[in-house]
Design an enzyme around this catalytic site. Sequence first.
Site, PDB file in Angstrom:
ATOM      1  N   SER A 145      25.644  -7.715   1.011  1.00 38.66           N
ATOM      2  CA  SER A 145      25.049  -7.635  -0.326  1.00 38.66           C
ATOM      3  C   SER A 145      23.532  -7.691  -0.315  1.00 38.66           C
ATOM      4  O   SER A 145      22.903  -7.436  -1.347  1.00 38.66           O
ATOM      5  CB  SER A 145      25.601  -8.767  -1.198  1.00 38.66           C
ATOM      6  N   GLU A 157       3.100 -29.289  55.980  1.00 39.74           N
ATOM      7  CA  GLU A 157       2.742 -27.954  56.431  1.00 39.74           C
ATOM      8  C   GLU A 157       1.913 -27.914  57.711  1.00 39.74           C
ATOM      9  O   GLU A 157       2.024 -26.975  58.491  1.00 39.74           O
ATOM     10  CB  GLU A 157       1.981 -27.225  55.308  1.00 39.74           C
TER      11      GLU A 157
END
Length: 710
Positions: free
Chosen positions: A385, A108
């Site tokens: 069920s 950077e």
Amino acid sequence: MALRKDDATSPPKRPLWRRRWFRRTLIGVGALTLLFVIVVGVAALWAFTILPRSLPSVTALETLQPIQGTKIYDDNDEPMTELHVERRILVPLAQIPQSLRDAILATEDRRFYSHWGIDPIGVARAVIQNYRRGRIVEGGSTITQQLTKVLFLTPDKSLERKLKEAVLALELERRYSKDRILEMYLNQVYFGHGSYGVEAAARTFFGKPVSELTVKESALIAGLPRAPSNYSPFDRADAAKRRREVVLRRMVDFGVLKDEESKRLAKTDLGLIPPERRRTTGQYFVDYVQQSLEAKYGPDLVLKGGLNVYTTLNPTMQLAAEQSLRDGLKALQGRSAQARPGESPEGAVITVEPQTGYVKAMVGGSDFLRSEFNRAVQAKRQPGSAFKPFIYIAALEAGFTPASQIEDSPVSYTVGGGQPVWKPENYDRKFRGSTTLQQAIEESVNVVTVKLQERIGLSKTIQVARRLGIASPLDVNLSLALGTSDLSLLELTSAYGVLANQGVWMPPVTIRYVTDAQGKLLEEHVPEGREAIAPETAYVITHMLRGVVERGTGQAAKALGRPIAAKTGTTNDYSNAWFIGFTPRLATGVWVGYDRPRSLGKDETGSRVAVPIWVSYMGRVLGDSPKEDFPVPDRVVSLLIDEDPSGECLRPVPMAFVKGSESGVVCSGVGQPRAQLSPASPPASQPPPTGTTAPTPAAPPNPVPGGQTP
């Protein structure tokens, strides 16, 4: 005529038009120079006197704190996770390894320790590199400039923003040391996947603190700030690996890494945290809690307000539920021939504490990272069920008993509207003749349940379901008896919890209490229930459901060796498999199916698919805890009743009755009749239908599930 001497020796004069052009050029150049000086002066005056007044004070950095998210705690008040806009963990520069500092500087801002906030040489180098490559490959902003943009400015590319960035960078360099600026940068920059700062990035990608990063890990992280999404190691591994190689080469150029080492590291894998460790526990539960909080307090307060949320989740149960579901789905896939490319069966598990309504575990799917759809709450499916207990509760309230008998024989119903006659069938395609309600619920006999529903009336069943917390729309036709109305796993499990809580319904709760950032109590959920059914009725139906485990479709749950009441459920074509079961202290529901409903495979019933998941999970949760039995109300009596029509106690089964309603042949043991109580038949006020064909109150949905399975 003779020329004068001075005329002969003097140089020839330039034409008049040239002299005028020259004067005008000088005047123009002078005017432009003056204008340039004025513009530069005004710009300088604006930049150094007026612009700073509109800029934030860099001294704000001295009190800068991360945004406080909402902290989520488990049922033991231990921290679980945090809801936040950004994940950030501040660390001092001394804890950041030199390899990561070097990688960041090399990538950077290699002249960071030489410039004064703005680097003309760096800008020139970037311009040359970008020109040579024909594209943007290098930026000219220093780390200081990037820090000012992150902290104080917007990301737009206007000239005004660049000037503000430059002025703030100069001010930062004047006020703070280089190490302090680098420390702030490393704690503020974004690395993707919600991670701000190097500590959060190290934990996100490698599952370790930043101080433990290796050189290759440092190089990977250092390459991310430029484009976190484009270089995401999780989503774009190849791009991340190429970017890491670029960083390693720059570290060589920077003089902090040898070329041979750089080439060796470039060939290694990324070494990311494994997927199973990325998957944090309870994500469906946390997401459900977050939605509830945002609906009440708004996203801004939830994500930035520093709330403390104390939930009902038990981490041990949650981990066990997640693992059991994954194992069960894997087993299903292993024997399934129904799988299609890109599709796999899904499932859900939920556990509710009946006495409080607290949700102790919630699993909404096999993998939250793959699908955030919460099938425990958001999905509504036919319970098959598993809905039958509501019919039997309504029957008990209408005067039926477990020993009441209904003929299991063919029956048909005229539907109307040009639809074919509906003939409900049993799963095994057999008819049992005279059948007790106890046997019918244990073996999930469809025909008996439909006939029972007809006798008691649909309204009574719907009323029972509503009292037990079922809020979803219910079909007003006889197919309701076979579970054709879509329900969520949460509401169905919560309803079963009523039976374990002696008839008292507790609304399901996921949050116990909430405090703000200062500790002030904002809300508290004290368990408050209401009686849904009588305690005696709750015990009798619970006793009937224990028979499902002892002798019926849920026998696999007997492996736990403790009192359990439960019901299986499977819908037409085996598209949904359910098992809802409870002990005196916990009610747990399991659902398995496809997101786009279709068959799980032939004979993949609730008994085969859902019960093993339930047993595996509850076995881990209950462990060696005391085998607690269901409390018996004073007005309940248990008797051994013969289910064989001969009355000779060939099939004695324990049944529970509210005192005064006892019926059937009481047995002392097999083949040992003791007494004949009042006839075990339906109440006279509700006579059975005569004939084999009867009208249904409303048309069942089309298609009608004729083969609903246990």
